[in-house]
Write a protein that holds these residues in place. Structure first.
Motif, mmCIF file in Angstrom:
data_model
loop_
_atom_site.group_PDB
_atom_site.id
_atom_site.type_symbol
_atom_site.label_atom_id
_atom_site.label_comp_id
_atom_site.label_asym_id
_atom_site.label_seq_id
_atom_site.Cartn_x
_atom_site.Cartn_y
_atom_site.Cartn_z
ATOM 1 N N THR A 189 78.435 43.514 15.300
ATOM 2 C CA THR A 189 79.562 44.360 14.947
ATOM 3 C C THR A 189 79.324 44.899 13.545
ATOM 4 O O THR A 189 78.953 44.167 12.649
ATOM 5 C CB THR A 189 80.875 43.545 14.961
ATOM 6 N N ARG A 190 79.531 46.176 13.388
ATOM 7 C CA ARG A 190 79.370 46.755 12.052
ATOM 8 C C ARG A 190 80.561 47.651 11.772
ATOM 9 O O ARG A 190 81.084 48.286 12.666
ATOM 10 C CB ARG A 190 78.060 47.503 11.928
ATOM 11 N N THR A 191 80.925 47.694 10.518
ATOM 12 C CA THR A 191 82.028 48.557 10.135
ATOM 13 C C THR A 191 81.507 49.964 9.945
ATOM 14 O O THR A 191 80.326 50.181 9.693
ATOM 15 C CB THR A 191 82.674 48.069 8.824
ATOM 16 N N SER A 192 82.386 50.919 10.063
ATOM 17 C CA SER A 192 81.962 52.303 9.875
ATOM 18 C C SER A 192 81.458 52.530 8.453
ATOM 19 O O SER A 192 80.544 53.325 8.237
ATOM 20 C CB SER A 192 83.089 53.268 10.217
ATOM 21 N N SER A 193 82.000 51.813 7.475
ATOM 22 C CA SER A 193 81.523 52.000 6.101
ATOM 23 C C SER A 193 80.093 51.485 5.945
ATOM 24 O O SER A 193 79.292 52.090 5.236
ATOM 25 C CB SER A 193 82.453 51.324 5.093
ATOM 26 N N THR A 194 79.752 50.397 6.618
ATOM 27 C CA THR A 194 78.381 49.884 6.578
ATOM 28 C C THR A 194 77.445 50.863 7.263
ATOM 29 O O THR A 194 76.373 51.183 6.745
ATOM 30 C CB THR A 194 78.296 48.510 7.269
ATOM 31 N N GLU A 195 77.859 51.368 8.408
ATOM 32 C CA GLU A 195 77.044 52.330 9.130
ATOM 33 C C GLU A 195 76.853 53.605 8.305
ATOM 34 O O GLU A 195 75.744 54.135 8.227
ATOM 35 C CB GLU A 195 77.687 52.656 10.471
ATOM 36 N N GLU A 196 77.909 54.063 7.672
ATOM 37 C CA GLU A 196 77.821 55.263 6.830
ATOM 38 C C GLU A 196 76.886 55.037 5.648
ATOM 39 O O GLU A 196 76.099 55.917 5.296
ATOM 40 C CB GLU A 196 79.200 55.672 6.338
ATOM 41 N N LYS A 197 76.972 53.857 5.034
ATOM 42 C CA LYS A 197 76.113 53.532 3.892
ATOM 43 C C LYS A 197 74.647 53.585 4.310
ATOM 44 O O LYS A 197 73.826 54.206 3.623
ATOM 45 C CB LYS A 197 76.450 52.139 3.351
ATOM 46 N N TRP A 198 74.326 52.988 5.457
ATOM 47 C CA TRP A 198 72.938 52.982 5.902
ATOM 48 C C TRP A 198 72.499 54.345 6.407
ATOM 49 O O TRP A 198 71.348 54.737 6.228
ATOM 50 C CB TRP A 198 72.698 51.868 6.923
ATOM 51 N N ALA A 199 73.383 55.104 7.003
ATOM 52 C CA ALA A 199 73.044 56.466 7.419
ATOM 53 C C ALA A 199 72.695 57.301 6.186
ATOM 54 O O ALA A 199 71.731 58.071 6.210
ATOM 55 C CB ALA A 199 74.196 57.097 8.199
ATOM 56 N N ASP A 200 73.450 57.120 5.111
ATOM 57 C CA ASP A 200 73.159 57.834 3.856
ATOM 58 C C ASP A 200 71.809 57.407 3.286
ATOM 59 O O ASP A 200 71.030 58.236 2.812
ATOM 60 C CB ASP A 200 74.253 57.582 2.816
ATOM 61 N N ARG A 201 71.524 56.096 3.334
ATOM 62 C CA ARG A 201 70.242 55.600 2.825
ATOM 63 C C ARG A 201 69.077 56.130 3.651
ATOM 64 O O ARG A 201 68.053 56.528 3.102
ATOM 65 C CB ARG A 201 70.226 54.072 2.827
ATOM 66 N N VAL A 202 69.221 56.111 4.967
ATOM 67 C CA VAL A 202 68.159 56.616 5.845
ATOM 68 C C VAL A 202 67.930 58.100 5.582
ATOM 69 O O VAL A 202 66.788 58.558 5.464
ATOM 70 C CB VAL A 202 68.481 56.349 7.335
ATOM 71 N N ARG A 203 69.009 58.853 5.460
ATOM 72 C CA ARG A 203 68.905 60.292 5.183
ATOM 73 C C ARG A 203 68.193 60.523 3.849
ATOM 74 O O ARG A 203 67.288 61.357 3.750
ATOM 75 C CB ARG A 203 70.289 60.924 5.170
ATOM 76 N N ALA A 204 68.587 59.777 2.824
ATOM 77 C CA ALA A 204 67.968 59.928 1.499
ATOM 78 C C ALA A 204 66.487 59.564 1.554
ATOM 79 O O ALA A 204 65.658 60.231 0.918
ATOM 80 C CB ALA A 204 68.700 59.056 0.483
ATOM 81 N N TRP A 205 66.144 58.526 2.289
ATOM 82 C CA TRP A 205 64.742 58.135 2.433
ATOM 83 C C TRP A 205 63.937 59.250 3.104
ATOM 84 O O TRP A 205 62.883 59.633 2.613
ATOM 85 C CB TRP A 205 64.646 56.838 3.233
ATOM 86 N N ARG A 206 64.459 59.775 4.194
ATOM 87 C CA ARG A 206 63.743 60.829 4.924
ATOM 88 C C ARG A 206 63.532 62.060 4.039
ATOM 89 O O ARG A 206 62.503 62.711 4.117
ATOM 90 C CB ARG A 206 64.507 61.225 6.190
ATOM 91 N N GLU A 207 64.505 62.365 3.200
ATOM 92 C CA GLU A 207 64.406 63.528 2.314
ATOM 93 C C GLU A 207 63.549 63.266 1.074
ATOM 94 O O GLU A 207 63.079 64.207 0.442
ATOM 95 C CB GLU A 207 65.803 63.980 1.893
ATOM 96 N N SER A 208 63.332 61.989 0.755
ATOM 97 C CA SER A 208 62.632 61.636 -0.487
ATOM 98 C C SER A 208 61.126 61.864 -0.434
ATOM 99 O O SER A 208 60.503 62.061 -1.474
ATOM 100 C CB SER A 208 62.887 60.163 -0.832
ATOM 101 N N GLY A 209 60.554 61.762 0.752
ATOM 102 C CA GLY A 209 59.102 61.863 0.860
ATOM 103 C C GLY A 209 58.392 60.563 0.523
ATOM 104 O O GLY A 209 57.167 60.477 0.591
ATOM 105 N N GLU A 210 59.146 59.534 0.151
ATOM 106 C CA GLU A 210 58.554 58.233 -0.170
ATOM 107 C C GLU A 210 58.294 57.456 1.117
ATOM 108 O O GLU A 210 58.925 57.703 2.145
ATOM 109 C CB GLU A 210 59.511 57.402 -1.029
#
Length: 56
Positions: A2-23
């Protein structure tokens, strides 16, 4: 799992930032204090749960 929407949103933001970072997953995660395996796990989970924007 079970995950809260805030946890899911936090990780979605991190994944998005990673994909955009080129790292690499290792570089991105290490510089932000979490494991690359966790980042990859969320990428996989979010990819499976995203809904298509348009139905055909």
């Amino acid at each position: 799992m079970t995950r809260t929407s805030s946890t899911e949103e936090k990780w979605a933001d991190r994944v998005r930032a990673w994909r955009e970072s080129g790292e690499s997953d290792e570089e991105f995660a290490r510089s932000r204090g979490f494991a690359a395996s966790t980042l990859r796990g969320w990428l996989s989970l979010l990819s499976r749960t995203e809904r298509p924007r348009f139905k055909r």
